[in-house]
Design a protein around this motif. Structure first.
Motif, PDB file in Angstrom:
ATOM      1  N   HIS A   3     -24.383 -25.393  33.736  1.00 25.43           N
ATOM      2  CA  HIS A   3     -23.286 -25.338  32.768  1.00 25.43           C
ATOM      3  C   HIS A   3     -22.280 -24.292  33.150  1.00 25.43           C
ATOM      4  N   ASP A   4     -22.676 -23.208  33.650  1.00 28.75           N
ATOM      5  CA  ASP A   4     -21.740 -22.142  33.980  1.00 28.75           C
ATOM      6  C   ASP A   4     -20.825 -22.545  35.117  1.00 28.75           C
ATOM      7  N   ALA A   5     -21.420 -23.346  36.031  1.00 31.05           N
ATOM      8  CA  ALA A   5     -20.590 -23.789  37.168  1.00 31.05           C
ATOM      9  C   ALA A   5     -19.516 -24.733  36.730  1.00 31.05           C
ATOM     10  N   HIS A   6     -19.784 -25.646  35.778  1.00 27.71           N
ATOM     11  CA  HIS A   6     -18.783 -26.591  35.264  1.00 27.71           C
ATOM     12  C   HIS A   6     -17.681 -25.872  34.532  1.00 27.71           C
ATOM     13  N   ALA A   7     -18.024 -24.893  33.787  1.00 31.94           N
ATOM     14  CA  ALA A   7     -17.027 -24.115  33.060  1.00 31.94           C
ATOM     15  C   ALA A   7     -16.148 -23.335  34.009  1.00 31.94           C
ATOM     16  N   ALA A   8     -16.723 -22.970  35.111  1.00 30.04           N
ATOM     17  CA  ALA A   8     -15.936 -22.189  36.039  1.00 30.04           C
ATOM     18  C   ALA A   8     -14.904 -23.033  36.748  1.00 30.04           C
ATOM     19  N   THR A   9     -15.205 -24.372  36.956  1.00 25.93           N
ATOM     20  CA  THR A   9     -14.289 -25.240  37.683  1.00 25.93           C
ATOM     21  C   THR A   9     -13.170 -25.782  36.801  1.00 25.93           C
ATOM     22  N   THR A  10     -13.205 -25.781  35.477  1.00 25.66           N
ATOM     23  CA  THR A  10     -12.170 -26.309  34.543  1.00 25.66           C
ATOM     24  C   THR A  10     -11.107 -25.242  34.328  1.00 25.66           C
ATOM     25  N   PRO A  11      -9.752 -25.601  34.638  1.00 21.06           N
ATOM     26  CA  PRO A  11      -8.684 -24.580  34.445  1.00 21.06           C
ATOM     27  C   PRO A  11      -8.427 -24.313  32.975  1.00 21.06           C
ATOM     28  N   ARG A  12      -8.199 -23.140  32.662  1.00 22.27           N
ATOM     29  CA  ARG A  12      -7.958 -22.734  31.257  1.00 22.27           C
ATOM     30  C   ARG A  12      -6.463 -22.574  31.029  1.00 22.27           C
ATOM     31  N   GLN A  13      -5.839 -23.351  29.954  1.00 15.46           N
ATOM     32  CA  GLN A  13      -4.403 -23.289  29.619  1.00 15.46           C
ATOM     33  C   GLN A  13      -4.103 -22.038  28.845  1.00 15.46           C
ATOM     34  N   PRO A  14      -2.884 -21.511  29.134  1.00 21.75           N
ATOM     35  CA  PRO A  14      -2.489 -20.311  28.372  1.00 21.75           C
ATOM     36  C   PRO A  14      -2.306 -20.655  26.905  1.00 21.75           C
ATOM     37  N   PRO A  15      -2.646 -19.826  26.039  1.00 21.46           N
ATOM     38  CA  PRO A  15      -2.554 -20.117  24.595  1.00 21.46           C
ATOM     39  C   PRO A  15      -1.134 -20.266  24.097  1.00 21.46           C
ATOM     40  N   ASN A  16      -0.038 -19.758  24.788  1.00 27.20           N
ATOM     41  CA  ASN A  16       1.344 -19.812  24.270  1.00 27.20           C
ATOM     42  C   ASN A  16       2.099 -21.075  24.659  1.00 27.20           C
ATOM     43  N   VAL A  17       1.503 -21.922  25.526  1.00 24.61           N
ATOM     44  CA  VAL A  17       2.212 -23.120  25.993  1.00 24.61           C
ATOM     45  C   VAL A  17       2.441 -24.090  24.851  1.00 24.61           C
ATOM     46  N   SER A  18       1.507 -24.364  24.041  1.00 25.12           N
ATOM     47  CA  SER A  18       1.656 -25.332  22.938  1.00 25.12           C
ATOM     48  C   SER A  18       2.683 -24.843  21.918  1.00 25.12           C
ATOM     49  N   LYS A  19       2.725 -23.580  21.698  1.00 23.19           N
ATOM     50  CA  LYS A  19       3.707 -23.051  20.748  1.00 23.19           C
ATOM     51  C   LYS A  19       5.125 -23.207  21.290  1.00 23.19           C
ATOM     52  N   ALA A  20       5.328 -22.940  22.581  1.00 20.79           N
ATOM     53  CA  ALA A  20       6.659 -23.084  23.180  1.00 20.79           C
ATOM     54  C   ALA A  20       7.118 -24.527  23.164  1.00 20.79           C
ATOM     55  N   LEU A  21       6.125 -25.410  23.399  1.00 26.95           N
ATOM     56  CA  LEU A  21       6.467 -26.838  23.379  1.00 26.95           C
ATOM     57  C   LEU A  21       6.924 -27.266  22.002  1.00 26.95           C
ATOM     58  N   ARG A  22       6.236 -26.845  20.996  1.00 29.23           N
ATOM     59  CA  ARG A  22       6.624 -27.195  19.629  1.00 29.23           C
ATOM     60  C   ARG A  22       7.984 -26.599  19.270  1.00 29.23           C
ATOM     61  N   ALA A  23       8.230 -25.380  19.713  1.00 32.62           N
ATOM     62  CA  ALA A  23       9.535 -24.750  19.431  1.00 32.62           C
ATOM     63  C   ALA A  23      10.665 -25.493  20.122  1.00 32.62           C
ATOM     64  N   GLY A  24      10.389 -25.938  21.374  1.00 33.49           N
ATOM     65  CA  GLY A  24      11.432 -26.676  22.101  1.00 33.49           C
ATOM     66  C   GLY A  24      11.748 -27.996  21.434  1.00 33.49           C
ATOM     67  N   ILE A  25      10.689 -28.666  20.990  1.00 29.74           N
ATOM     68  CA  ILE A  25      10.902 -29.949  20.303  1.00 29.74           C
ATOM     69  C   ILE A  25      11.707 -29.733  19.029  1.00 29.74           C
ATOM     70  N   ALA A  26      11.352 -28.672  18.314  1.00 26.78           N
ATOM     71  CA  ALA A  26      12.073 -28.388  17.069  1.00 26.78           C
ATOM     72  C   ALA A  26      13.544 -28.092  17.346  1.00 26.78           C
ATOM     73  N   LEU A  27      13.789 -27.301  18.408  1.00 22.10           N
ATOM     74  CA  LEU A  27      15.181 -27.007  18.743  1.00 22.10           C
ATOM     75  C   LEU A  27      15.938 -28.265  19.157  1.00 22.10           C
ATOM     76  N   ALA A  28      15.267 -29.129  19.886  1.00 25.65           N
ATOM     77  CA  ALA A  28      15.929 -30.388  20.305  1.00 25.65           C
ATOM     78  C   ALA A  28      16.269 -31.241  19.108  1.00 25.65           C
ATOM     79  N   VAL A  29      15.362 -31.276  18.164  1.00 28.55           N
ATOM     80  CA  VAL A  29      15.627 -32.063  16.944  1.00 28.55           C
ATOM     81  C   VAL A  29      16.790 -31.473  16.169  1.00 28.55           C
ATOM     82  N   LEU A  30      16.795 -30.138  16.067  1.00 30.69           N
ATOM     83  CA  LEU A  30      17.901 -29.493  15.348  1.00 30.69           C
ATOM     84  C   LEU A  30      19.241 -29.740  16.050  1.00 30.69           C
ATOM     85  N   ALA A  31      19.218 -29.661  17.386  1.00 30.80           N
ATOM     86  CA  ALA A  31      20.460 -29.897  18.138  1.00 30.80           C
ATOM     87  C   ALA A  31      20.944 -31.326  17.953  1.00 30.80           C
ATOM     88  N   THR A  32      19.975 -32.249  17.930  1.00 28.52           N
ATOM     89  CA  THR A  32      20.346 -33.662  17.734  1.00 28.52           C
ATOM     90  C   THR A  32      20.958 -33.861  16.351  1.00 28.52           C
TER      91      THR A  32
END
Length: 391
Positions: A3-32
């Motif tokens: 199990h430890d080996a499998h966890a080591a091979t899976t890349p871990r996403q930064p926690p702020n990416v999803s928030k930036a994506l949501r903010a960008g979508i919101a800004l795009a909607v507002l601009a539209t």
């Protein structure tokens, strides 16, 4: 695999990416949404501007009521008080003339002399006929007297005596006829001298020495004599101001050859009828000319008082529309709709017109109306700011 080996091979996403994506979508909607709002606002502005352009924008002015209160200036012309063309009454050749244009003459003064040899011979023959008629009359009178004496002694019949008396009366009648014929030719002889009918000025001479003169009125006058001590002033007054022509009225007039000097004319009368061609009434005035400052045929500017002028409305010439129906003026009616009214121009003052029919005080008159403006067209009144911007 552990199990430890499998966890080591899976890349871990930064926690702020999803928030930036949501903010960008919101800004795009507002601009539209903002873009759509701006486009909708611009669209409504374009629609409003287009609708405004469909309605013609007009300027409205108020008429000037009673604009003729101070009077008006009209053209007039001057004529001599009396002007007589002088024609010949006898035929012949002009022997001489004594007075040229501009000469002052008195009544019965000789202007020219005509050589009339034929008339002279007729006059001599008439005198001879008169002398013969008188001789025959004397002989007939003596014969009548003798036959009356013979009748008293019954030497002749009454019939014969009456015949001699009749011959004496006929001879006396022949004398009267010959006398009348000689007087007629003597009167014609007097016309050899062309004279002035009244005191005045010789204003024309259309003959010269040696000209063949005909005794008729079909040809040009030999001379024209005018009495210019007084002048007649003729003025065509528009029908709308005919009521201003009143007995005793006076006018002031200017002539171009005397700048700065005014003359006074007094009303003599008017034609009492309207000229259908011009729509005017002819008025006649008397002007004193003892100083000989005025000339016959001269042009004059006449200042005519016209009363209060309350029935006259003065408008700029720019309000006029020329249509097949005649001159018209556009008036702003209810609901900002144009009303075209036929008007009568009492006086054209160049940049202004005086209207006596078709307009009323308080009318809102459209200035510079579009040529395409028709009855009942909806218009938009331009504000002062927009008018200034257009100018």
């Amino acid at each position: 695999m552990p199990h430890d080996a499998h966890a080591a091979t899976t890349p871990r996403q930064p926690p702020n990416v999803s928030k930036a994506l949501r903010a960008g979508i919101a800004l795009a909607v507002l601009a539209t949404i903002a873009g759509i709002s701006v486009r909708a606002y611009d669209y409504h502005r374009v629609v409003k501007w287009t609708d405004a352009q469909v309605l013609p924008s007009v300027q409205v002015i108020a008429p000037d009521v009673g604009g003729a209160a101070e009077g008006m200036t009209l053209p007039g012309h001057l004529d001599a008080w009396i002007s007589a063309p002088i024609h010949a009454r006898v035929g012949g050749y002009l022997k001489s003339w004594d007075h040229d244009i501009g000469s002052q003459v008195t009544a019965n003064q000789t202007l020219a002399t005509i050589d009339t040899p034929e008339l002279d011979q007729q006059f001599e023959q008439a005198k001879a006929n008169l002398a013969r008629a008188k001789a025959n009359a004397r002989l007939a009178a003596l014969t009548d007297k003798r036959w009356k004496n013979l009748l008293a002694s019954n030497s002749v019949s009454r019939q014969e005596a009456d015949e001699k008396a009749g011959e004496a009366e006929a001879a006396q009648a022949n004398v009267q006829a010959a006398q009348a014929d000689m007087d007629r030719i003597a009167a014609l002889e007097a016309f050899k001298h062309v004279t002035a009918p009244f005191a005045g000025t010789v204003t024309a001479r259309h003959t010269d020495i040696g000209d063949l003169i005909s005794a008729n009125d079909s040809g040009p006058a030999l001379f024209t004599v005018s009495d210019t001590s007084r002048m007649r002033l003729y003025v065509d007054v528009p029908q709308g101001y005919a009521g201003a022509i009143k007995p005793g009225m006076s006018v002031q007039l200017d002539v171009p050859d005397h700048p700065g000097e005014q003359f006074t004319g007094h009303l003599i009368g008017n034609a009492g009828a309207v000229n259908q061609a011009s729509g005017t009434v002819l008025a006649q005035f008397e002007v004193d000319n003892t100083k000989n400052a005025l000339m016959p045929g001269a042009y004059a500017e006449v200042h005519l008082p016209t009363g209060n002028g309350s029935h006259v409305i003065t408008v700029p010439a720019t309000v006029l529309l020329f249509r097949a129906q005649g001159p018209q003026v556009a008036v702003l009616g209810a609901g900002n709709k144009a009303e075209l009214r036929k008007v009568h121009i009492a006086l054209d003052l160049g940049d202004h017109l005086q209207i006596d029919q078709g307009l009323k005080p308080g009318d809102r008159i459209i200035d510079h109306p579009p040529d395409s403006l028709m009855q009942g067209d909806q218009v938009m009144v331009a504000t002062a700011a927009s008018s200034a911007k257009k100018g």
